[in-house]
Design an enzyme around this catalytic site. Structure first.
Site, PDB file in Angstrom:
ATOM      1  N   CYS A 246       0.821  -1.221   0.000  1.00  0.00           N
ATOM      2  CA  CYS A 246       0.000   0.000   0.000  1.00  0.00           C
ATOM      3  C   CYS A 246       0.853   1.269   0.000  1.00  0.00           C
ATOM      4  CB  CYS A 246      -0.964   0.003   1.182  1.00  0.00           C
ATOM      5  SG  CYS A 246      -2.395  -1.049   0.895  1.00  0.00           S
TER       6      CYS A 246
ATOM      7  N   ASP B  53     -15.505   8.736  -6.334  1.00  0.00           N
ATOM      8  CA  ASP B  53     -15.467   7.719  -7.386  1.00  0.00           C
ATOM      9  C   ASP B  53     -14.505   8.102  -8.513  1.00  0.00           C
ATOM     10  OD1 ASP B  53     -16.236   5.290  -8.536  1.00  0.00           O
ATOM     11  OD2 ASP B  53     -17.774   6.267  -9.762  1.00  0.00           O
ATOM     12  N   HIS B  54     -13.622   7.166  -8.856  1.00  0.00           N
ATOM     13  CA  HIS B  54     -12.608   7.362  -9.903  1.00  0.00           C
ATOM     14  C   HIS B  54     -11.667   8.529  -9.587  1.00  0.00           C
ATOM     15  CE1 HIS B  54     -15.147   4.524 -11.948  1.00  0.00           C
ATOM     16  NE2 HIS B  54     -14.252   4.390 -12.898  1.00  0.00           N
TER      17      HIS B  54
ATOM     18  N   GLU C 146     -12.813  -2.107   2.189  1.00  0.00           N
ATOM     19  CA  GLU C 146     -11.728  -1.778   1.270  1.00  0.00           C
ATOM     20  C   GLU C 146     -11.488  -2.951   0.316  1.00  0.00           C
ATOM     21  OE1 GLU C 146      -8.178   0.964   2.171  1.00  0.00           O
ATOM     22  OE2 GLU C 146      -7.425  -1.066   2.501  1.00  0.00           O
TER      23      GLU C 146
HETATM   24 NI    NI Z   1      -4.715   0.252  -0.393  1.00  0.00          NI
END
Ligand code: NI
Length: 136
Positions: A33, A79-80, A125
């Site tokens: 991440c 979003d996006h 997530e």
């Molecule tokens: Ni992540």
């Protein structure tokens, strides 16, 4: 008191990176991440509100109104998007699911109709991990 949940989806990019730490420490703590070149998630958001059932509608809240509020104040913003760079309410924050759930709570709660309160923001997530925030 009845609880009503609306589910929405959004896709967004982020990275987890603490600028106060070295690259090595970021990689140690955040693993993949921390990838400098970003990565994405397909988020699933559960917004739960609570209130009394109105005698004239039988509703806690008109689900269409809740859907519209979540889309306007949350989904349109996220979003996006790149959560670290594009989203005003995530600026200067670590873009973890935890911080995102807290921010979503604060974004949404002022817009709910009178008599309807936010109960929880649950944010997946991935299909295997989610966070929940109850306002404190
Ligand atoms: Ni992540």
């Amino acid at each position: 008191m009845v609880f009503l949940t609306r589910i929405e989806h959004f896709n967004a990019a982020h990275k987890l990176y603490n600028a106060a730490w070295s690259k090595e420490k970021n990689e140690e703590v955040f693993g993949k991440c921390a990838n400098e070149n970003w990565h994405g998630h397909n988020y699933e958001l559960h917004v739960t509100v609570k209130g009394e059932v109105a005698a004239d509608t039988g509703f806690v809240i008109n689900a269409q109104i809740l859907s519209k509020l979540v889309k306007q104040f949350i989904i349109e913003e996220l979003d996006h998007k790149n959560l670290n760079l594009d989203v005003e309410f995530m600026k200067e924050k670590l873009c973890s699911a935890e911080n995102l759930a807290i921010a979503i709570w604060h974004q949404l709660t002022p817009h709910l109709p009178e008599g309807v309160n936010l109960h929880s923001v649950k944010l997946y997530e991935t299909p295997k991990i989610f966070v929940e925030y109850f306002g404190s």
